[in-house]
Design a protein around this motif. Sequence first.
Motif, PDB file in Angstrom:
ATOM      1  N   LEU A  49      -5.655 -14.927   4.022  1.00 22.46           N
ATOM      2  CA  LEU A  49      -4.696 -14.398   4.998  1.00 22.46           C
ATOM      3  C   LEU A  49      -3.577 -13.626   4.300  1.00 22.46           C
ATOM      4  O   LEU A  49      -3.220 -12.517   4.714  1.00 22.46           O
ATOM      5  N   LEU A  50      -3.035 -14.196   3.228  1.00 29.24           N
ATOM      6  CA  LEU A  50      -1.955 -13.531   2.494  1.00 29.24           C
ATOM      7  C   LEU A  50      -2.434 -12.224   1.883  1.00 29.24           C
ATOM      8  O   LEU A  50      -1.731 -11.213   1.933  1.00 29.24           O
ATOM      9  N   ALA A  51      -3.627 -12.245   1.298  1.00 35.34           N
ATOM     10  CA  ALA A  51      -4.141 -11.039   0.645  1.00 35.34           C
ATOM     11  C   ALA A  51      -4.465  -9.941   1.654  1.00 35.34           C
ATOM     12  O   ALA A  51      -4.203  -8.755   1.413  1.00 35.34           O
ATOM     13  N   ALA A  52      -5.024 -10.330   2.798  1.00 35.30           N
ATOM     14  CA  ALA A  52      -5.456  -9.339   3.781  1.00 35.30           C
ATOM     15  C   ALA A  52      -4.310  -8.769   4.598  1.00 35.30           C
ATOM     16  O   ALA A  52      -4.320  -7.586   4.967  1.00 35.30           O
ATOM     17  N   GLN A  53      -3.288  -9.573   4.875  1.00 38.65           N
ATOM     18  CA  GLN A  53      -2.253  -9.152   5.818  1.00 38.65           C
ATOM     19  C   GLN A  53      -0.921  -8.801   5.176  1.00 38.65           C
ATOM     20  O   GLN A  53      -0.171  -7.979   5.716  1.00 38.65           O
ATOM     21  N   PHE A  54      -0.613  -9.402   4.004  1.00 33.20           N
ATOM     22  CA  PHE A  54       0.754  -9.286   3.501  1.00 33.20           C
ATOM     23  C   PHE A  54       0.867  -8.581   2.148  1.00 33.20           C
ATOM     24  O   PHE A  54       1.939  -8.577   1.558  1.00 33.20           O
ATOM     25  N   CYS A  55      -0.206  -8.024   1.643  1.00 31.70           N
ATOM     26  CA  CYS A  55      -0.152  -7.375   0.329  1.00 31.70           C
ATOM     27  C   CYS A  55      -0.322  -5.861   0.411  1.00 31.70           C
ATOM     28  O   CYS A  55      -0.584  -5.209  -0.597  1.00 31.70           O
ATOM     29  N   THR A  56      -0.190  -5.300   1.601  1.00 30.99           N
ATOM     30  CA  THR A  56      -0.377  -3.855   1.769  1.00 30.99           C
ATOM     31  C   THR A  56       0.909  -3.085   1.534  1.00 30.99           C
ATOM     32  O   THR A  56       0.905  -2.043   0.863  1.00 30.99           O
ATOM     33  N   TYR A  57       2.025  -3.589   2.051  1.00 32.43           N
ATOM     34  CA  TYR A  57       3.284  -2.841   2.012  1.00 32.43           C
ATOM     35  C   TYR A  57       4.275  -3.492   1.049  1.00 32.43           C
ATOM     36  O   TYR A  57       4.266  -4.699   0.835  1.00 32.43           O
ATOM     37  N   SER A  58       5.137  -2.656   0.500  1.00 28.27           N
ATOM     38  CA  SER A  58       6.264  -3.119  -0.309  1.00 28.27           C
ATOM     39  C   SER A  58       7.545  -2.605   0.335  1.00 28.27           C
ATOM     40  O   SER A  58       7.528  -1.703   1.176  1.00 28.27           O
ATOM     41  N   PHE A  59       8.682  -3.164  -0.083  1.00 28.12           N
ATOM     42  CA  PHE A  59       9.954  -2.719   0.468  1.00 28.12           C
ATOM     43  C   PHE A  59      10.217  -1.250   0.128  1.00 28.12           C
ATOM     44  O   PHE A  59      10.732  -0.488   0.951  1.00 28.12           O
ATOM     45  N   SER A  60       9.853  -0.840  -1.088  1.00 25.35           N
ATOM     46  CA  SER A  60      10.100   0.539  -1.515  1.00 25.35           C
ATOM     47  C   SER A  60       9.308   1.521  -0.678  1.00 25.35           C
ATOM     48  O   SER A  60       9.820   2.563  -0.254  1.00 25.35           O
ATOM     49  N   SER A  61       8.021   1.203  -0.423  1.00 27.49           N
ATOM     50  CA  SER A  61       7.198   2.118   0.366  1.00 27.49           C
ATOM     51  C   SER A  61       7.706   2.233   1.795  1.00 27.49           C
ATOM     52  O   SER A  61       7.656   3.298   2.401  1.00 27.49           O
ATOM     53  N   MET A  62       8.220   1.124   2.350  1.00 29.17           N
ATOM     54  CA  MET A  62       8.765   1.163   3.704  1.00 29.17           C
ATOM     55  C   MET A  62      10.015   2.031   3.770  1.00 29.17           C
ATOM     56  O   MET A  62      10.196   2.824   4.700  1.00 29.17           O
ATOM     57  N   MET A  63      10.886   1.907   2.765  1.00 24.72           N
ATOM     58  CA  MET A  63      12.131   2.681   2.764  1.00 24.72           C
ATOM     59  C   MET A  63      11.883   4.176   2.630  1.00 24.72           C
ATOM     60  O   MET A  63      12.634   4.993   3.165  1.00 24.72           O
ATOM     61  N   LEU A  64      10.819   4.539   1.928  1.00 22.20           N
ATOM     62  CA  LEU A  64      10.525   5.958   1.709  1.00 22.20           C
ATOM     63  C   LEU A  64       9.737   6.581   2.850  1.00 22.20           C
ATOM     64  O   LEU A  64       9.625   7.793   2.940  1.00 22.20           O
ATOM     65  N   ASP A  65       9.161   5.748   3.703  1.00 22.88           N
ATOM     66  CA  ASP A  65       8.320   6.244   4.788  1.00 22.88           C
ATOM     67  C   ASP A  65       9.198   6.643   5.976  1.00 22.88           C
ATOM     68  O   ASP A  65       9.850   5.803   6.591  1.00 22.88           O
ATOM     69  N   GLU A  66       9.218   7.934   6.302  1.00 26.49           N
ATOM     70  CA  GLU A  66      10.036   8.415   7.425  1.00 26.49           C
ATOM     71  C   GLU A  66       9.474   7.965   8.770  1.00 26.49           C
ATOM     72  O   GLU A  66      10.185   7.965   9.769  1.00 26.49           O
ATOM     73  N   ASN A  67       8.202   7.565   8.800  1.00 28.21           N
ATOM     74  CA  ASN A  67       7.556   7.138  10.042  1.00 28.21           C
ATOM     75  C   ASN A  67       7.563   5.619  10.181  1.00 28.21           C
ATOM     76  O   ASN A  67       6.740   5.043  10.893  1.00 28.21           O
ATOM     77  N   ARG A  68       8.505   4.944   9.507  1.00 29.07           N
ATOM     78  CA  ARG A  68       8.490   3.485   9.429  1.00 29.07           C
ATOM     79  C   ARG A  68       8.683   2.800  10.774  1.00 29.07           C
ATOM     80  O   ARG A  68       8.197   1.686  10.974  1.00 29.07           O
TER      81      ARG A  68
END
Length: 543
Positions: free
Chosen positions: A218-237
Motif C-alpha cells: 500500500l505504501l509503495a503503490a500509493q505514497f511513493c509517487t509524489y514528493s513535496f518538491s515536485s508538488m511545489m513546482l507543479d503549477e497544476n497542483r
Amino acid sequence: MDLAAAADGDAFLEFVDYAISMLSSSSGGNGDESPGAGPAPARPPWGWAVAQVLKSCCAYSSGVTAAILLSDLFQSWTEQRKSLTAKRKVELTNLLKTRNRRRRLPNTITIDSIHEKNFLSPKSVLEAVVIDVFVIPGTNIYMLTLGDMWSTSTIDLYLHRRYYNYIGQHGVLKKGREVMLTGCCLRTAMEGSGHARILPTEYMVMLLDEDEDEDAMLLAAQFCTYSFSSMMLDENRNNISYSFYARIEKIESLEPFGSTERKQIVLVDDDDAKIKFVLWGEQVLLANLFSVGSMLALDRPFIANCVHNNHEESQELCLEYGSATQVYLVPIAQQEEQILLTPTQIRSQGSRLSCVPSNHMASQVTLPRDLHGSVDFSKYPFRVYVSDLHDKMVGVSLFGMVARQGRCWPYGVYVWFDLYLEFNKHICRVRLDHIDVNSLKVLLFHNLCGCVVSDQSGGLQCSFYDSENVFAWCVGQTAVEFLQISPDEYMELSEDERAMYLYTLQNESFTVAIANTSQRIEAYIEGEKSLPVWEITRAQKCE
C-alpha cells in the motif's frame, strides 16, 4: 393443523429466517470473514434463533413487535459472541506484544478505565486493535469492536462515515488492524439499554506496519509517487490528488487565528524537503495521535497558502486536513538496548547495597534508543565514569576534574591545566585563575583525525592518516550498516550462504567515523586474543 395455524407457522418461520439473515449481516457480512479470521461463526444456528425468539415471546405476554424481537436477538447474539470474541482479542493482543512496541502516547487511556469511570474525555487517546467489524441489524451503520493490550474488556465504536470506504474484504480497516482515536465521546450505558459505546469520531488514524507485505505494498503503490518538491513546482497542483509519505520532525502550536486554535506538524520527505501540515480548530486534537520520528502517510491533503502570525497569507505552501484527507501512521518503535554494568559500577552498587545478596544485584540495565541509535542515559541509575564513555551515548551526567583544555590549529598546540568543574549536560562560564607556564607541553596534532603528528626524516607524518590499511571492529547498529542484514537473519543462513553473502559485500564503499580505543574487548573467536584498537563508531553506505 388448521389453515390459520399453518399460516401463523409460516410467518413465524419466515421471521426466524429474516432475523438470522439480519444477524448474519451484522456479524461480518461485509466480506471480511475468512477461514481463520476468528472463532465466532458468522451465521447464528437455526435452533438457537428459534429458542431465543420463543423466549422473548414468552417474556412479552401482552404482545411484542418485530423490532423488539430483533433488538433482543441482537443483544443475545452479541453476548453469545463476547466469549468467542475475547479469545480472538487474546490472540491479537499477544501478537502485538511480540512486535517491537512503540512508546505509549501521553494521553493514552485504557478500555477498562472507560468502563470503570463511565467517562471519556475528547482529548484522550485510545490505542486499540480492531477485534470485530459488524453492521447493526436493519441498518447500514458499521460498528467496530475494539480492544487494547492493557485491558481485559472490549468496547464498541460507531464508525464515522468518512471511513466506510475502507471497510470490506480488500479494505484496510478490518480485523487485526491497529488504530488510534481521539476526539471521542461516550454514549454511556443506562439501565436496560445495553453497554457503553463510543460515538463516531472523524479523528482516527489507521496504523501501518512496513514489515507486513500488505501494508508495504500500500505504501509503495500509493505514497511513493509524489514528493513535496515536485508538488511545489507543479503549477497544476490544485487539480491533482496527492499522497505523501514523510517523517514527523516537529509538532508545535501556532498563534491562534482570532479565537481559532492552530497547530502545525513539520514533515520531511525522503528528499529532505520540508512542508508544514497545519491543523485548525477542533482538528488540533489529531496532533494528540502523532509523535516525533513517526512516519505519516497523508492521502489527499488540502493544499493552501500559509497564514503567518500577523494573519496574512504568504506565498509559502502548506498542507491542511480537508474533508477528503485520510491519515495513516507508521509509528516509531521504541528501540531499547541492554547495557552491561562495568566492574566499577558493580563495585559501587555493592558498596551501597551491601545488605543485598550479590546474586540479586543488577548486572544490566535496559535503556531506550533514539532514531540514530544513540542510547539515552538520562535515567541511568548508576554513576557514569569517564572510562565508561563510548559512542552513541546521550543524556550522560559526569562529575570529575577537568585535566586538559586547549585549541587545535592545522598542526595545533594544546595547553594543559587543571580545573575543577561539575558536568551535568549544561553550559558553564569559567574564569582562568592561574596557568603554570613551566608545565606547558606542546604537541602537534593532525586536525583531520586528531592523532599525534611525528617528525620523521625532516617531514611531518600522521601515523593513522598516512597508512593505507586499518583493521577495525564494530558492533551493534554500525555492524548492521556494514553487513546490511540483522544478526538473526545472518545466523539463519547456512555456512555456504554466509560465505557467499559476505563475498558480495566486497568493494562496497562506506563513509565511516573511526576512533582509537585503548580498551580492547576480548573476542570470542578461536585463535584471537583481542580486537583491533580501532573501532568504527558510525557507518553509512555510499550510493
